[in-house]
Enzyme design. Structure first.
Site, short mmCIF file in Angstrom:
data_model
loop_
_atom_site.label_atom_id
_atom_site.label_comp_id
_atom_site.label_asym_id
_atom_site.label_seq_id
_atom_site.Cartn_x
_atom_site.Cartn_y
_atom_site.Cartn_z
N CYS A 115 0.65 -1.29 -0.14
CA CYS A 115 -0.24 0.52 0.19
C CYS A 115 0.77 0.86 0.21
CB CYS A 115 -1.10 0.17 1.55
SG CYS A 115 -2.24 -1.42 0.83
N HIS A 252 -2.81 7.63 1.96
CA HIS A 252 -3.80 5.77 1.23
C HIS A 252 -5.02 5.51 2.42
CE1 HIS A 252 -4.25 1.85 0.62
NE2 HIS A 252 -3.34 1.61 1.90
N ASN A 282 -9.98 -0.27 -0.59
CA ASN A 282 -9.21 -0.11 -0.48
C ASN A 282 -7.61 -0.51 -1.41
OD1 ASN A 282 -6.06 -0.65 0.04
ND2 ASN A 282 -6.33 -1.20 2.42
#
Length: 325
Positions: A115, A252, A282
């Site tokens: 990520c 993020h 996500n």
């Protein structure tokens, strides 16, 4: 030679058409729209259809970013792709994009920091531009996270989605030029001791399979808030600015509760935090450029704004990039 600033010349993103809502998931696993929203803030995510790969999503985002920059693939001499879900073990998504786009010079490769991947990729491209190794770089975050999910595990399959975002960086003013636009500072960290908290249980060398994503969510949450806040204060200090001076925060997009936890910890007004997690879920390395592009498109982020991008991912990896857009 004097280091040069890497200027953000263009940005673009791409999301698959198919939307998977929380209600759709509730028909697949033991969950509900209210359960997902209360714990994550997510209401839907985009899922790539069969036959559409990470490189396909990345290509569309790159073409849009190049159009936004007013450049062509012939101008590009560096492609850095952040992804955890490449089309193949090799070749890299970067070299595939080089061929598809018609970028015939320079280098192309992938980086893997999950990520935090886009933050790492930006840092790599920034350093190469600063030292004169590249003039125009495509920096890409692209993922098909749906391909590594266990769709019977309600603790993870509700969190992730697919998508891609790209930035075009061009060599700008010398570093230290007052008022110049570009990447002002980068900060990268990792700590491999926490692998078991967020990982995929397969790979070419270990199992010969792709594997599935596994996570201990409550422990990841605690580390995320602490480490992301630390990276934000550290990079601001390195650049000689205060957190209050930053116009926009582009984190993020893992979980709305993490975004809010970091904002509370650093006393950041929530209206300065770009959040797309409700619509995208996500998307791992794609989430920062996807969120950045949306905020540019809707008029929030404007030229001249000071923007702080930050992330934490499996590994653990974490870091931040401060840029004048």
């Amino acid at each position: 030679m004097t280091d040069r600033l890497a200027r953000i010349a263009g940005i673009g993103s791409y999301l698959p058409d198919r939307i998977l809502s929380n209600d759709d998931l509730a028909a697949m696993v033991d969950t509900s729209d209210s359960w997902i929203r209360e714990r994550t803030g997510i209401r839907q995510r985009h899922i790539a259809p069969d036959g559409v790969t990470t490189a396909d999503l990345a290509e569309q985002a790159c073409r849009r970013a190049l159009d936004d920059a007013g450049l062509t693939a012939e101008d590009v001499d560096l492609i850095v792709v952040a992804t955890t879900t490449p089309d193949f073990t090799f070749p890299s998504v970067g070299t595939m994009l080089q061929a598809r786009l018609g970028a015939t010079k320079g280098a192309a490769f992938d980086v893997q920091a999950v990520c935090t991947g886009f933050v790492y990729a930006l840092s790599v491209a920034d350093n190469m531009i600063a030292r004169g190794q590249a003039e125009t770089a495509l920096v890409v975050g692209a993922e098909t996270m749906s391909r590594i999910l266990d769709w019977t595990d309600r603790s993870t399959c509700v969190l992730f989605g697919d998508g891609a975002g790209a930035m075009v960086l061009t060599a700008g003013e010398p570093a230290g030029t007052e008022g110049a636009d570009g990447v002002l500072a980068t900060y990268l960290r990792s700590d491999g001791r926490f692998k078991d908290l967020l990982h995929v249980d397969g790979g070419p060398s270990s199992t010969g399979t792709v594997g599935h994503l596994r996570m201990i969510g409550n422990q990841v949450f605690r580390h995320a808030v602490t480490n992301i806040a630390e990276s934000m204060t550290t990079i601001a200090g390195r650049a000689g600015v205060s957190i209050e001076e930053v116009d926009w925060f582009v984190p993020h997009q893992a979980n709305q509760r993490i975004l809010e936890g970091v904002a509370r910890k650093l006393s950041i007004p929530t209206e300065k935090v770009i959040s797309t997690v409700a619509d995208h879920g996500n998307t791992s390395a794609a989430s920062v450029p996807l969120a950045f592009d949306r905020a540019v498109q809707d008029g929030r982020i404007k030229r001249g704004d000071l923007v702080l991008m930050e992330a934490l991912g499996g590994g653990f990896t974490w870091g931040a990039v401060l840029a004048r857009f």
